[in-house]
Design a protein around this motif. Structure first.
Motif, PDB file in Angstrom:
ATOM      1  N   TRP A   3       3.637   1.785 -13.357  1.00 46.22           N
ATOM      2  CA  TRP A   3       3.965   1.170 -12.062  1.00 46.22           C
ATOM      3  C   TRP A   3       3.333   1.999 -10.963  1.00 46.22           C
ATOM      4  O   TRP A   3       3.448   3.223 -10.966  1.00 46.22           O
ATOM      5  N   GLU A   4       2.689   1.332 -10.027  1.00 47.17           N
ATOM      6  CA  GLU A   4       2.131   2.025  -8.867  1.00 47.17           C
ATOM      7  C   GLU A   4       3.220   2.087  -7.803  1.00 47.17           C
ATOM      8  O   GLU A   4       3.934   1.115  -7.572  1.00 47.17           O
ATOM      9  N   VAL A   5       3.356   3.252  -7.180  1.00 53.74           N
ATOM     10  CA  VAL A   5       4.409   3.451  -6.184  1.00 53.74           C
ATOM     11  C   VAL A   5       3.779   3.563  -4.789  1.00 53.74           C
ATOM     12  O   VAL A   5       2.823   4.312  -4.590  1.00 53.74           O
ATOM     13  N   PHE A   6       4.318   2.779  -3.873  1.00 57.19           N
ATOM     14  CA  PHE A   6       3.855   2.803  -2.481  1.00 57.19           C
ATOM     15  C   PHE A   6       5.053   3.096  -1.573  1.00 57.19           C
ATOM     16  O   PHE A   6       6.161   2.652  -1.863  1.00 57.19           O
ATOM     17  N   ALA A   7       4.800   3.809  -0.483  1.00 56.87           N
ATOM     18  CA  ALA A   7       5.907   4.115   0.425  1.00 56.87           C
ATOM     19  C   ALA A   7       5.394   4.314   1.841  1.00 56.87           C
ATOM     20  O   ALA A   7       4.186   4.424   2.066  1.00 56.87           O
ATOM     21  N   ARG A   8       6.338   4.315   2.775  1.00 58.73           N
ATOM     22  CA  ARG A   8       6.000   4.651   4.162  1.00 58.73           C
ATOM     23  C   ARG A   8       7.194   5.329   4.804  1.00 58.73           C
ATOM     24  O   ARG A   8       8.339   5.092   4.431  1.00 58.73           O
ATOM     25  N   ASP A  13       4.080   2.638  10.239  1.00 61.78           N
ATOM     26  CA  ASP A  13       3.058   3.056   9.264  1.00 61.78           C
ATOM     27  C   ASP A  13       2.862   1.977   8.204  1.00 61.78           C
ATOM     28  O   ASP A  13       3.807   1.279   7.845  1.00 61.78           O
ATOM     29  N   PRO A  14       1.629   1.869   7.669  1.00 64.40           N
ATOM     30  CA  PRO A  14       1.447   0.959   6.534  1.00 64.40           C
ATOM     31  C   PRO A  14       1.971   1.612   5.247  1.00 64.40           C
ATOM     32  O   PRO A  14       2.068   2.837   5.174  1.00 64.40           O
ATOM     33  N   LEU A  15       2.295   0.797   4.265  1.00 60.75           N
ATOM     34  CA  LEU A  15       2.642   1.344   2.955  1.00 60.75           C
ATOM     35  C   LEU A  15       1.407   2.030   2.402  1.00 60.75           C
ATOM     36  O   LEU A  15       0.299   1.516   2.538  1.00 60.75           O
ATOM     37  N   HIS A  16       1.583   3.189   1.788  1.00 57.67           N
ATOM     38  CA  HIS A  16       0.422   3.807   1.141  1.00 57.67           C
ATOM     39  C   HIS A  16       0.795   4.289  -0.254  1.00 57.67           C
ATOM     40  O   HIS A  16       1.961   4.518  -0.574  1.00 57.67           O
ATOM     41  N   HIS A  17      -0.215   4.451  -1.074  1.00 55.75           N
ATOM     42  CA  HIS A  17      -0.010   4.813  -2.466  1.00 55.75           C
ATOM     43  C   HIS A  17       0.468   6.255  -2.577  1.00 55.75           C
ATOM     44  O   HIS A  17      -0.133   7.153  -2.001  1.00 55.75           O
TER      45      HIS A  17
END
Lengths: 59, 306, 103, 221
Positions: A3-8, A13-17
């Motif tokens: 699973w790739e995890v993205f957060a901000r 802010d945009p979601l980033h990896h």
């Protein structure tokens, strides 16, 4: 299953990896993502199965 | 390797010379892949094995909240290990097999972790010395690494290792201010300091870094990193009134080690013998691994192996 | 500016050692009252098992004692209100605006 | 209420230690990190509960290592991952159900903490449930079910017999708002449903009260 995890950390802010977790099921992937990527007080975090990703432009 | 990493060595050199980062297998040559796998494995193994080593010492925590701080540090180390292993997974390595099916002596981490930490003194010194060593090494990777995914992931590590250092130093300072504690702290420092000097590996005159530096797996040589580490640790321990066999030489502007180095070590007694030995002798000791290697790896693999 | 407002502002310089954001913007400061050199501060944490609890309290105390009119800082750890992610930045900002500090 | 709160704190301290041990032995690195995080939560809950006890006039050992009112099951390291997940579900589950019954407690310091504890326990429950499903689908299923039954013997008894004097008194003063049998039934039904959804029928052992130590709220076979 990866699973790739993205957060901000802020709504502006945009979601980033931020990384990945390897779990066979979604619930554990959610728990793991929260405990592994705890370096910031994220305001939003999502996970996406790697297999759902399609490359529109390849690096 | 050839199938996974399609580029030639010349193509990788040209890519790097253009100031670009390597983002994945598609940018790698077999040599690059081999090298980055090796350094990621060492980094992840080191973080991983610190977890059982620190847990053992945490049993001596003076109070429940101190035990909690140790567990927090253990959590960080596990999460840092996860970074290395997940990146290895993306580089074609079977991650569960690497972590859970390898033989104990196939793990690649500094010998220091093979020597048990048996008190709260030794835990906090490990935070101040070992985590400082890890910090020096990873800061170098963070600055110099040409492998983009690792470089970016290390932002997390930087912040958390700072907390570990503060934890270690706060306690060392506190213990050093009390005569009884200070004696015990110094006794642990005596064996731990020299063992951490070994952490950085063979001296530059013995070690060819060639491809490691050229491909940007690291930026500094072993001796430069050892100097960096002493630059952080020696002034601190002196400031709190502890002693280590090293001093700063004004003339050469370098730290000088004031004891036989490398030196014969009794890992059971956790004591230095005072006799200088050769690096070949050290390599024999490292290769044989130390007292806790099997115990720690067995602990790490317990739940998986059932 | 009231003394309390000044103390709030001073605490924007104190960061959580694990996270690069101030204790004020993180929403950890629940209340500050000041009377004759004594600061009464109510503090909460994001988690009950926060490993940096002692460090954060030390840093807060140290910073407030640097203010000329502060002689003592009493910190009480409270769990009511329960800290939530909503308290990051937005609420802290509102709070500081009320006190006349631009955040 | 004094013994209940003391035992809650002591059990959370012990559970924190048991979780921490498995943080370096979990079958995946992901769960190792989660176990370390859960351990810190438990230690934090314990530490934050001792002041409540102090408020009740009990001379609590605030460094948290003093109390011995813990389940016998938590005296030593949990023997395997199945036992870890069983404790994650049932020990944590029973204690959390008790805490949930204190959200509107007349004992204000307890009510305040209860809300924070519940907020943090959400991920423990998610972790336990997800692993329970995984274990029910794997070859470890029978061994896991046996560990659940064994763990229930301890965790299920923590609330005491149906007429438990301590809990009954706490109920009358409004310090707790749900009685012991109702709390126990919530946990039992939740577990049975969780396993039933995976096609596993579990019959939990009847709880008898020989060997029950009301002062330490523990049972020894």
């Amino acid at each position: 299953m990866i699973w790739e995890v993205f957060a901000r950390k802020a709504y502006e802010d945009p979601l980033h990896h931020v990384g990945t977790v390897t779990e066979s099921d979604e619930d554990l992937a959610l728990v793991s993502a929260r405990s592994i990527y705890d370096e910031q007080p994220w305001i939003h975090m999502i996970i996406v199965p790697r297999e759902a990703i399609r490359e529109a432009i390849k690096p | 390797m050839e199938e996974l990493a399609p580029r030639t060595e010349d193509e990788v050199r040209a890519h790097l010379a253009a100031g670009k980062l390597v983002e994945g297998l598609q940018h790698m040559s077999p040599e690059y892949l081999k090298g980055i796998r090796r350094i990621l494995t060492v980094s992840a193994d080191t973080e991983l094995v610190s977890a059982p080593a620190y847990l053992r010492a945490a049993a001596h925590a003076p109070a429940l909240n101190n035990f909690g701080s140790a567990v927090s540090i253990i959590q960080d180390e596990l999460a840092h290990a996860h970074i290395g292993y997940r990146l290895l997974g993306d580089l074609g390595v079977d991650m569960p097999a690497l972590i859970y099916e390898r033989e104990p002596n196939a793990f690649k981490y500094p010998y220091a972790f093979d020597v048990p930490l048996d008190s709260w003194y030794e835990l906090v010194l490990a935070n101040a010395l070992y985590d400082q060593a890890g910090f020096v090494l990873l800061s170098d990777v963070h600055q110099s690494s040409t492998f983009g995914p690792w470089k970016r992931a290390l932002a997390k590590v930087d912040k958390e290792e700072t907390f570990h250092l503060r934890h270690g130093r706060t306690w060392v300072k506190k213990f050093a201010a009390d005569p009884d504690h200070k004696v015990k702290l110094q006794a642990s420092l005596d064996w731990m300091f020299i063992l951490t000097l070994e952490w950085f590996g063979l001296p530059d005159e013995r070690k060819k870094h060639g491809i490691q530096l050229e491909y940007g797996f690291k930026g500094k040589s072993n001796d430069e990193l050892r100097q960096d580490w002493m630059g952080h640790v020696v002034p601190f321990v002196e400031e709190v009134g502890l002693h280590v066999p090293a001093h700063f030489d004004e003339q050469t502007q370098r730290y000088v080690i004031d004891c036989p180095f490398p030196q014969q070590f009794d890992s059971e007694k956790k004591a230095w013998g005072g006799t200088e030995i050769s690096w070949d002798d050290v390599l024999v000791r490292w290769k044989a691994r130390g007292p806790m290697n099997e115990t720690y790896v067995a602990r790490l693999q317990k739940g998986y192996r059932g | 500016m009231t003394v309390e407002a000044r103390l709030w502002e001073a605490l924007t310089e104190v960061e959580d050692p694990e996270i690069p954001i101030s204790v004020v913007h993180m929403g950890l400061i629940v209340a500050i009252s000041y009377d004759a050199g004594v600061v009464d501060l109510k503090l909460t944490f994001t988690a009950m098992g926060c490993p940096a609890m002692d460090f954060i309290q030390d840093d807060i105390r140290e910073r407030l004692l640097r203010e000329p009119d502060v002689e003592r800082v009493d910190i009480e750890v409270v769990w009511n209100p329960v800290w939530t992610r909503k308290m990051i930045r937005e609420e802290a900002r509102g709070r500081m605006r009320e006190l006349g500090i631009v955040a | 209420m004094k013994t209940l709160v003391a035992s809650l704190a002591d059990n959370k301290a012990a559970l924190g230690r048991r979780y921490a041990e498995w943080a370096v032995s979990a079958p995946t690195l992901e769960s190792a990190v989660a176990a370390a995080a859960m351990a810190q939560d438990e230690l934090g809950h314990s530490r934050s509960t001792y002041p409540v006890l102090k408020g009740l006039g009990v001379d609590a050992n605030e460094d948290g290592f003093g109390g011995d009112k813990r389940l016998a099951l938590l005296d030593d390291e949990l023997p395997d991952w199945n036992a870890f997940i069983a404790a994650n579900l049932l020990v944590d589950g029973v204690l959390t159900t008790f805490v949930a019954s204190c959200v509107d407690s007349s004992l204000e310091p307890m009510a305040a903490r209860a809300r924070k504890i519940l907020q943090e326990e959400g991920s423990h429950r998610a972790h336990g449930e997800a692993w329970a499903r995984r274990l029910c689908r794997g070859e470890d299923r029978d061994a896991f079910v046996a560990r659940l039954r064994e763990t229930w013997e301890h965790a299920g008894r923590w609330l005491g017999p149906d007429d438990d004097a301590e809990l009954t008194a706490a109920l009358q003063t409004g310090e707790v708002t749900r009685d012991g049998p109702a709390q126990r039934e919530l946990v039992r039904a939740w577990l049975v449903d969780l396993l039933a959804a995976e096609g596993v029928a579990i019959e939990l052992p009847e709880l008898t009260w020989e060997g029950w130590d009301a002062d330490r709220r523990r049972w020894q076979a």
